[in-house]
Design an enzyme around this catalytic site. Structure first.
Site, PDB file in Angstrom:
ATOM      1  N   HIS A 148     -12.993   3.112   0.118  1.00  0.00           N
ATOM      2  CA  HIS A 148     -13.016   2.068   1.156  1.00  0.00           C
ATOM      3  C   HIS A 148     -13.726   0.801   0.670  1.00  0.00           C
ATOM      4  O   HIS A 148     -14.188   0.000   1.480  1.00  0.00           O
ATOM      5  CB  HIS A 148     -13.763   2.536   2.431  1.00  0.00           C
ATOM      6  N   ARG A 206      -2.633  -2.063  -3.373  1.00  0.00           N
ATOM      7  CA  ARG A 206      -3.833  -1.276  -3.150  1.00  0.00           C
ATOM      8  C   ARG A 206      -3.746  -0.084  -4.100  1.00  0.00           C
ATOM      9  O   ARG A 206      -2.746   0.618  -4.133  1.00  0.00           O
ATOM     10  CB  ARG A 206      -3.872  -0.782  -1.720  1.00  0.00           C
ATOM     11  N   GLU A 226      -8.251  -5.230   4.940  1.00  0.00           N
ATOM     12  CA  GLU A 226      -8.127  -4.952   3.513  1.00  0.00           C
ATOM     13  C   GLU A 226      -6.964  -5.716   2.880  1.00  0.00           C
ATOM     14  O   GLU A 226      -7.047  -6.150   1.734  1.00  0.00           O
ATOM     15  CB  GLU A 226      -7.943  -3.435   3.309  1.00  0.00           C
ATOM     16  N   ASN A 265       0.870  -1.171   0.000  1.00  0.00           N
ATOM     17  CA  ASN A 265       0.000   0.000   0.000  1.00  0.00           C
ATOM     18  C   ASN A 265       0.912   1.227   0.000  1.00  0.00           C
ATOM     19  O   ASN A 265       1.425   1.619   1.040  1.00  0.00           O
ATOM     20  CB  ASN A 265      -0.885  -0.042   1.246  1.00  0.00           C
ATOM     21  N   ARG A 289     -11.616  15.752   7.844  1.00  0.00           N
ATOM     22  CA  ARG A 289     -12.409  16.155   6.669  1.00  0.00           C
ATOM     23  C   ARG A 289     -13.814  16.562   7.090  1.00  0.00           C
ATOM     24  O   ARG A 289     -14.393  15.981   8.006  1.00  0.00           O
ATOM     25  CB  ARG A 289     -12.514  15.002   5.662  1.00  0.00           C
TER      26      ARG A 289
END
Ligand code: ADP
Length: 400
Positions: free
Chosen positions: A181, A92, A385, A8, A242
């Site tokens: 996601h 990823r 993941e 990743n 965010r």
């Protein structure tokens, strides 16, 4: 024994796991940080739990991955003797645009297609591609696969992914909702069905991935039909830094009044908002809980706003699917923040859904936390993941 290296690659970091796919055991896990900056380091952990830290100059992603491969094969800290023990590498990749609706075997043509998605994720896709390039240069014979954050949400119907703006903007620039996601939403929804004995292809699920970034998805009969993140990961829930949903009227007003341009506004919305912006304390849920307990009003408010928005999205997805069988919590907050789970779910009695406070007292493990007579099941499923990336990679390699 089949072994997959999962990578990743972020703008200045490289996270990795080497997974034995016969047992799905993690043989090594680690990360490189501050790639291309001063003070780069590599943290590496073996299956035994033994940890090591290496400090040294790591100028770019190729150097970083070379370092990782060196550690994996080192006599002292490694877990393989030779690099040819790595059967495949799974990457990823953040944005797959409309081109990728599932994981892919990486070829030159695929890399070209991925490059076309750079515009959509200028911060994320370039380092992902750098990782692919580095692996091609360092271990050219090892097959590579790409697993996209957006792919799972490509099943969203048009009426759910389109924005109500002039249609030509979609045609010209691909402005639409993509969602992110996806790998996590897919994993936890499938896993929840396994645990609960539900038929994935005949179920209504809501997955809440609440971490530093957060998104919710409505998954009907195994397909994502809606999710809270949109064109970029800033839409939807309130997150660590965010802002989530925000009136575009406020956006233009702030830019005008504060005399700031696009870049500064982007920073404001992505880095200085959310839990951090409202609380003024931190972006970390644990710090905010502490501050709230000590009486800090804005910290308390930030938590209430966060939970309220999750609750509101869940309600809208129940309406979108005409019901729900299970609501799944994952991500740092979803897995560990007991009081927030309780607060989010406590008013779902109208759905026939009740929290069992005793069962809810769990951290980071698979657990059902609704009462036995609850008609909607509440469940925690820690996300994984990397495992999905490794499984997809093996599947693709085997079927070639
Ligand atoms: P990322 O989105 O970066 O993968 P994670 O899913 O690991 O992040 O979530 C990290 C966040 O989870 C932290 O910022 C922290 O706020 C939150 N978190 C972890 N444990 C708790 C807890 N016990 N209570 C509240 N928040 C927590």
């Amino acid at each position: 024994m089949m072994k997959v290296l999962v990578l990743n690659c972020g703008s200045s970091s490289i996270k990795y796991q080497l997974i034995n796919m016969n047992t799905e055991a993690v043989l090594a896990i680690g990360l490189v940080e501050k790639v291309g900056m001063t003070g780069s380091f590599l943290k590496h952990e073996k299956e035994s739990g033994e940890k090591v830290l290496f400090e040294g100059e790591i100028l770019d992603h190729t150097a970083g991955i070379e370092y990782v491969l060196g550690v994996l094969t080192s006599e002292k800290h490694g877990c393989i003797k030779d690099l040819n023990e790595i059967d495949a590498v799974g990457h990823r990749v953040v944005h797959g645009g409309e081109r990728f609706n599932s994981s892919v075997f990486i070829t030159d043509e695929v890399v070209e297609e991925m490059q076309k998605c750079i515009d959509l994720a200028p911060l994320h896709n370039p380092p992902n591609l750098k990782g692919i390039e580095a692996v091609s240069a360092l271990i050219p014979d090892v097959p590579q696969c790409g697993v996209f954050d957006t792919a799972f949400h490509q099943t969203m119907p048009e009426h759910s992914y389109m924005y109500a703006i002039p249609h030509k903007l979609y045609e010209k620039y691909g402005i639409r909702r993509y969602g992110f996601h996806g790998t996590s939403h897919r994993y936890v929804s499938e896993r929840a069905c396994e645990i609960l004995g539900l038929d994935y292809r005949n179920s209504k699920l809501i997955t809440c991935h609440l971490g530093n970034g957060g998104s919710i998805a409505a998954i009907q009969n195994g397909e994502s039909i809606d999710t809270s993140m949109g064109f970029t990961p800033v839409e939807g829930l309130m997150m660590g830094t965010r802002c989530g949903d925000l009136d575009v009227g406020a956006v233009t007003y702030i830019m005008e009044k504060e005399q700031i341009g696009v870049r500064s506004f982007n920073t404001l919305a992505n880095k200085h908002s959310g839990l951090l912006g409202v609380s003024g304390v931190s972006s970390d849920g644990r710090d905010i809980r502490k501050a709230a307990q000590e009486g800090n009003h804005n910290a308390k408010l930030a938590r209430q706003m966060f939970n309220y928005r999750v609750k509101k999205y869940i309600g809208s997805y129940v309406a979108a699917m005409g019901g729900v069988d299970a609501i799944i919590f994952t991500g740092g907050i979803g897995e560990n923040s007991v009081d927030q789970r309780e607060d989010i779910c406590k008013d779902f009695g109208f759905l026939g859904c009740k929290v069992d406070s005793k069962k809810n007292d769990v951290y980071g493990e698979e657990a059902i936390f609704s009462t036995d007579d609850s008609t909607v099941t509440l469940i925690v499923v820690p996300t994984n993941e990397e495992l999905v990336i490794a499984r997809d990679t093996i599947e693709i390699i085997k079927n070639r």
